[in-house]
Write a protein that holds these residues in place. Structure first.
Motif, PDB file in Angstrom:
ATOM      1  N   THR A  72      92.683  91.127  12.262  1.00 39.55           N
ATOM      2  CA  THR A  72      91.670  91.609  13.175  1.00 39.55           C
ATOM      3  C   THR A  72      90.359  90.951  12.776  1.00 39.55           C
ATOM      4  N   GLY A  73      89.332  91.158  13.573  1.00 39.79           N
ATOM      5  CA  GLY A  73      88.060  90.500  13.282  1.00 39.79           C
ATOM      6  C   GLY A  73      87.231  91.312  12.303  1.00 39.79           C
ATOM      7  N   CYS A  74      85.948  91.006  12.278  1.00 38.84           N
ATOM      8  CA  CYS A  74      85.029  91.691  11.380  1.00 38.84           C
ATOM      9  C   CYS A  74      84.673  93.037  11.995  1.00 38.84           C
ATOM     10  N   MET A  75      84.805  94.093  11.202  1.00 37.89           N
ATOM     11  CA  MET A  75      84.499  95.415  11.728  1.00 37.89           C
ATOM     12  C   MET A  75      83.071  95.835  11.392  1.00 37.89           C
ATOM     13  N   GLY A  76      82.339  94.943  10.754  1.00 41.91           N
ATOM     14  CA  GLY A  76      80.965  95.245  10.388  1.00 41.91           C
ATOM     15  C   GLY A  76      80.816  95.805   8.987  1.00 41.91           C
ATOM     16  N   TYR A  77      81.919  95.780   8.221  1.00 45.47           N
ATOM     17  CA  TYR A  77      81.835  96.272   6.833  1.00 45.47           C
ATOM     18  C   TYR A  77      81.920  95.102   5.855  1.00 45.47           C
ATOM     19  N   CYS A  78      81.141  94.062   6.144  1.00 39.22           N
ATOM     20  CA  CYS A  78      81.228  92.833   5.351  1.00 39.22           C
ATOM     21  C   CYS A  78      81.040  93.112   3.861  1.00 39.22           C
ATOM     22  N   TYR A  79      80.219  94.105   3.541  1.00 32.80           N
ATOM     23  CA  TYR A  79      79.947  94.432   2.131  1.00 32.80           C
ATOM     24  C   TYR A  79      81.191  94.942   1.433  1.00 32.80           C
ATOM     25  N   ALA A  80      82.148  95.467   2.195  1.00 33.58           N
ATOM     26  CA  ALA A  80      83.311  96.115   1.584  1.00 33.58           C
ATOM     27  C   ALA A  80      84.597  95.308   1.745  1.00 33.58           C
ATOM     28  N   GLU A  81      84.465  94.030   2.126  1.00 31.75           N
ATOM     29  CA  GLU A  81      85.661  93.218   2.329  1.00 31.75           C
ATOM     30  C   GLU A  81      86.404  92.989   1.012  1.00 31.75           C
TER      31      GLU A  81
ATOM     32  N   ILE B   4      90.602  74.439   1.953  1.00 28.43           N
ATOM     33  CA  ILE B   4      90.566  73.971   3.338  1.00 28.43           C
ATOM     34  C   ILE B   4      91.417  74.896   4.214  1.00 28.43           C
ATOM     35  N   ALA B   5      92.521  75.413   3.660  1.00 27.47           N
ATOM     36  CA  ALA B   5      93.384  76.322   4.428  1.00 27.47           C
ATOM     37  C   ALA B   5      92.590  77.538   4.927  1.00 27.47           C
ATOM     38  N   LEU B   6      91.702  78.056   4.089  1.00 28.18           N
ATOM     39  CA  LEU B   6      90.918  79.232   4.488  1.00 28.18           C
ATOM     40  C   LEU B   6      89.896  78.888   5.567  1.00 28.18           C
ATOM     41  N   HIS B   7      89.326  77.674   5.485  1.00 22.95           N
ATOM     42  CA  HIS B   7      88.427  77.226   6.550  1.00 22.95           C
ATOM     43  C   HIS B   7      89.185  77.180   7.877  1.00 22.95           C
ATOM     44  N   ILE B   8      90.414  76.665   7.830  1.00 25.96           N
ATOM     45  CA  ILE B   8      91.211  76.549   9.058  1.00 25.96           C
ATOM     46  C   ILE B   8      91.430  77.945   9.635  1.00 25.96           C
ATOM     47  N   MET B   9      91.821  78.878   8.768  1.00 31.37           N
ATOM     48  CA  MET B   9      92.069  80.241   9.222  1.00 31.37           C
ATOM     49  C   MET B   9      90.812  80.828   9.889  1.00 31.37           C
ATOM     50  N   ASP B  10      89.674  80.549   9.281  1.00 33.54           N
ATOM     51  CA  ASP B  10      88.404  81.076   9.758  1.00 33.54           C
ATOM     52  C   ASP B  10      88.016  80.478  11.111  1.00 33.54           C
ATOM     53  N   ILE B  11      88.097  79.148  11.217  1.00 31.22           N
ATOM     54  CA  ILE B  11      87.669  78.468  12.444  1.00 31.22           C
ATOM     55  C   ILE B  11      88.600  78.848  13.607  1.00 31.22           C
ATOM     56  N   VAL B  12      89.897  79.014  13.306  1.00 36.00           N
ATOM     57  CA  VAL B  12      90.836  79.368  14.382  1.00 36.00           C
ATOM     58  C   VAL B  12      90.510  80.758  14.951  1.00 36.00           C
ATOM     59  N   GLN B  13      89.915  81.628  14.153  1.00 33.79           N
ATOM     60  CA  GLN B  13      89.517  82.939  14.690  1.00 33.79           C
ATOM     61  C   GLN B  13      88.551  82.776  15.856  1.00 33.79           C
ATOM     62  N   ASN B  14      87.712  81.722  15.802  1.00 32.13           N
ATOM     63  CA  ASN B  14      86.798  81.458  16.920  1.00 32.13           C
ATOM     64  C   ASN B  14      87.591  81.141  18.179  1.00 32.13           C
ATOM     65  N   SER B  15      88.688  80.383  18.014  1.00 34.90           N
ATOM     66  CA  SER B  15      89.536  80.047  19.167  1.00 34.90           C
ATOM     67  C   SER B  15      90.177  81.311  19.729  1.00 34.90           C
ATOM     68  N   ILE B 121     100.855  82.850   9.313  1.00 35.81           N
ATOM     69  CA  ILE B 121     100.146  84.101   9.573  1.00 35.81           C
ATOM     70  C   ILE B 121      99.500  84.075  10.968  1.00 35.81           C
ATOM     71  N   LEU B 122      98.884  82.943  11.310  1.00 30.62           N
ATOM     72  CA  LEU B 122      98.247  82.831  12.631  1.00 30.62           C
ATOM     73  C   LEU B 122      99.282  82.994  13.736  1.00 30.62           C
ATOM     74  N   ALA B 123     100.436  82.359  13.568  1.00 26.09           N
ATOM     75  CA  ALA B 123     101.487  82.433  14.582  1.00 26.09           C
ATOM     76  C   ALA B 123     102.015  83.864  14.694  1.00 26.09           C
ATOM     77  N   GLY B 124     102.195  84.532  13.559  1.00 25.54           N
ATOM     78  CA  GLY B 124     102.736  85.887  13.573  1.00 25.54           C
ATOM     79  C   GLY B 124     101.744  86.921  14.092  1.00 25.54           C
ATOM     80  N   SER B 125     100.448  86.666  13.870  1.00 23.79           N
ATOM     81  CA  SER B 125      99.434  87.636  14.279  1.00 23.79           C
ATOM     82  C   SER B 125      99.020  87.499  15.730  1.00 23.79           C
ATOM     83  N   ASN B 126      99.257  86.332  16.304  1.00 20.89           N
ATOM     84  CA  ASN B 126      98.828  86.082  17.677  1.00 20.89           C
ATOM     85  C   ASN B 126     100.006  85.606  18.510  1.00 20.89           C
ATOM     86  N   PRO B 127     101.000  86.496  18.692  1.00 18.69           N
ATOM     87  CA  PRO B 127     102.246  86.043  19.333  1.00 18.69           C
ATOM     88  C   PRO B 127     102.056  85.572  20.777  1.00 18.69           C
TER      89      PRO B 127
END
Lengths: 132, 179
Positions: A72-81, B4-15, B121-127
């Motif tokens: 899921t995305g950020c729930m706004g509890y960034c301090y507690a991640e 780099i794997a974590l950057h990929i995970m992060d940027i894909v959330q924008n998609s 994880i991306l594939a499993g979380s966004n079926p």
């Protein structure tokens, strides 16, 4: 050398899975299953949410617990991640903060298996008296 | 981000937030040119020029739960620190392409990390979404496509734990075979 895994082997595995898989998992109704959502925005990922997610997936599987683990995305509890949300069927979701692998293990054993709340809950879903 | 794997995970959330139905993740390693290239492209709703100019600013975000957006600025910083560059292009209604180039042997290039784990994880979380992951090392490449996997799995969901694990191992082994 071992043969490299391929899509053909996945096909073989599917047939076995189809008979093993629970009816609940096949149903399109996630409400009937235990749901674990791991917050995976920049803040979560940077504080180790992926390790928590890996642990959840591996260990719920190992301990034979039917559940869905998603992001899921950020729930706004960034301090507690890292934060995770646990929802047992028919119950309100509960959010835990500062979750590491040790905390995740405790959440599986106590909350998910026995329905007992564990230390570290971020109160979010309380209803105020005014609302009622 | 440490990997780099974590950057990929992060940027894909924008998609994911942009409503994309298909995300392409390309990792291209060119040893002769000493480049490590990561291209993430999607068919999400895209951005207009005004927003594009603001996304590398850490104090810009579209979300309402907090007022900072560090994902893109952190990736840009890491790429530039590792002797590389960062570009983002987007067209409204068509999608976005994020390209990060690192110096392959640069001391500050983050390690690859667990890219197969991230893709699974991306594939499993966004079926409901599809992901294509292409990893090329010099002349050899491996391509993973969730559309092929879904065809095989039929009614078995991609979120099934055994499936997630299998996909991760399959990608890992195939990428290891690349020379």
């Amino acid at each position: 050398m071992n043969k490299v895994k391929s899509l053909a082997d996945l096909k073989k595995m599917k047939n076995k899975l189809q008979s093993d898989i629970s009816l609940r998992e096949k149903s399109e109704n996630p409400e009937s299953m235990i749901q674990v959502k791991v917050a995976m925005a920049t803040c979560g990922i940077a504080s180790g949410a992926k390790d928590v997610m890996d642990f959840m997936i591996t260990n719920l599987d190992k301990r034979n617990i039917d559940a869905i683990v998603t992001q899921t995305g950020c729930m706004g509890y960034c301090y507690a991640e890292p934060t995770i949300e646990v929802r047992l069927p028919g119950q309100d979701p509960v959010v835990y903060g500062y979750v590491d692998v040790k905390k995740a293990d405790e959440i599986i054993e106590k909350h998910i298996k026995q329905g007992e709340l564990v230390d570290g809950i971020i109160p979010v879903n309380y209803e105020t008296i005014n609302k009622k | 981000m440490k990997e780099i794997a974590l950057h990929i995970m992060d940027i894909v959330q924008n998609s994911v937030s942009a409503g994309a139905t298909l995300v392409n993740i390309e990792v291209i390693e060119k040893n002769a040119e000493d480049r490590f290239i990561v291209i993430i492209s999607d068919n999400g709703r895209g951005m207009d020029k005004e927003v594009i100019n603001k996304v590398t600013d850490p104090y810009y975000t579209t979300r309402t739960t907090r007022s900072v957006g560090m994902g893109i600025p952190l990736l840009k910083q890491n790429a530039e620190q590792a002797g590389g560059s960062f570009t983002i292009t987007s067209r409204q209604g068509e999608g976005t392409i994020v390209t990060s180039i690192f110096g392959h042997s640069h001391i500050d290039r983050p390690p690859k990390g667990d890219i197969p784990g991230v893709v699974s994880i991306l594939a499993g979380s966004n079926p409901e979404m599809d992901f294509v992951y292409r990893h090329a090392i010099d002349a050899s490449e491996y391509v993973f496509d969730t559309r092929e996997v879904k065809k095989i799995l039929e009614d078995v969901p991609l979120s099934n734990f055994s499936v997630i694990k299998y996909i991760k191992e399959m990608i890992e082994e195939n990428v290891r075979e690349l020379k």
